[in-house]
Design a protein around this motif. Sequence first.
Motif, mmCIF file in Angstrom:
data_model
loop_
_atom_site.group_PDB
_atom_site.id
_atom_site.type_symbol
_atom_site.label_atom_id
_atom_site.label_comp_id
_atom_site.label_asym_id
_atom_site.label_seq_id
_atom_site.Cartn_x
_atom_site.Cartn_y
_atom_site.Cartn_z
ATOM 1 N N LEU A 1 0.811 -1.224 0.000
ATOM 2 C CA LEU A 1 0.000 0.000 0.000
ATOM 3 C C LEU A 1 0.842 1.269 0.000
ATOM 4 O O LEU A 1 0.300 2.371 0.072
ATOM 5 N N LEU A 2 2.148 1.146 -0.083
ATOM 6 C CA LEU A 2 3.043 2.294 0.054
ATOM 7 C C LEU A 2 2.629 3.464 -0.832
ATOM 8 O O LEU A 2 2.423 4.578 -0.344
ATOM 9 N N VAL B 1 9.388 6.752 5.688
ATOM 10 C CA VAL B 1 8.898 5.379 5.594
ATOM 11 C C VAL B 1 10.050 4.436 5.920
ATOM 12 O O VAL B 1 11.152 4.590 5.395
ATOM 13 N N VAL B 2 9.782 3.471 6.815
ATOM 14 C CA VAL B 2 10.771 2.448 7.143
ATOM 15 C C VAL B 2 10.107 1.078 7.118
ATOM 16 O O VAL B 2 8.894 0.960 7.313
ATOM 17 N N ASP B 3 10.902 0.051 6.872
ATOM 18 C CA ASP B 3 10.390 -1.314 6.943
ATOM 19 C C ASP B 3 10.010 -1.615 8.384
ATOM 20 O O ASP B 3 10.660 -1.154 9.323
ATOM 21 N N SER C 1 5.542 -8.139 3.889
ATOM 22 C CA SER C 1 6.231 -7.197 4.761
ATOM 23 C C SER C 1 5.368 -5.972 5.041
ATOM 24 O O SER C 1 4.424 -5.681 4.318
ATOM 25 N N ASN C 2 5.718 -5.279 6.108
ATOM 26 C CA ASN C 2 5.007 -4.073 6.524
ATOM 27 C C ASN C 2 5.920 -2.866 6.419
ATOM 28 O O ASN C 2 7.148 -2.995 6.373
ATOM 29 N N ILE C 3 5.301 -1.701 6.424
ATOM 30 C CA ILE C 3 6.029 -0.447 6.451
ATOM 31 C C ILE C 3 5.426 0.439 7.534
ATOM 32 O O ILE C 3 4.286 0.256 7.945
ATOM 33 N N LYS C 4 6.239 1.396 7.987
ATOM 34 C CA LYS C 4 5.763 2.377 8.952
ATOM 35 C C LYS C 4 5.999 3.767 8.382
ATOM 36 O O LYS C 4 7.121 4.121 8.036
ATOM 37 N N PHE C 5 4.924 4.524 8.256
ATOM 38 C CA PHE C 5 4.998 5.931 7.875
ATOM 39 C C PHE C 5 5.046 6.765 9.148
ATOM 40 O O PHE C 5 4.297 6.498 10.089
#
Length: 105
Positions: free
Chosen positions: A16-17, A34-36, A58-62
Amino acid sequence: MTQQASKLVIVTEKLLLKKVAKIIDEAGATGYTVVDAGGKGSRNVRSSGRPTVSDTDSNIKFEVLVPNREMAVKISDEVAAQFFDDYSGIAYLCDVMEVLHAHKF
């Protein structure tokens, strides 16, 4: 000079990035980081840091600094409405006491 701010954190699936980034941009935020990300939540364990065949694993963090709470809530509500019924994700707001060394955000 210091500034007040709100920090919105969104953790969701990496696929969804671009869609989440577009919502952030369209809301008027001047940028984001944005980081993994990996961890465990209500939708099981997600890992990061290992090579994967597809981004679905995998996930990301905004992290988004915005000038006020209203903009953060607007972004969060839009992301949740569009994606959180079908994809894993969480959004939360952090109070920022002051922003140091920022040109503008």
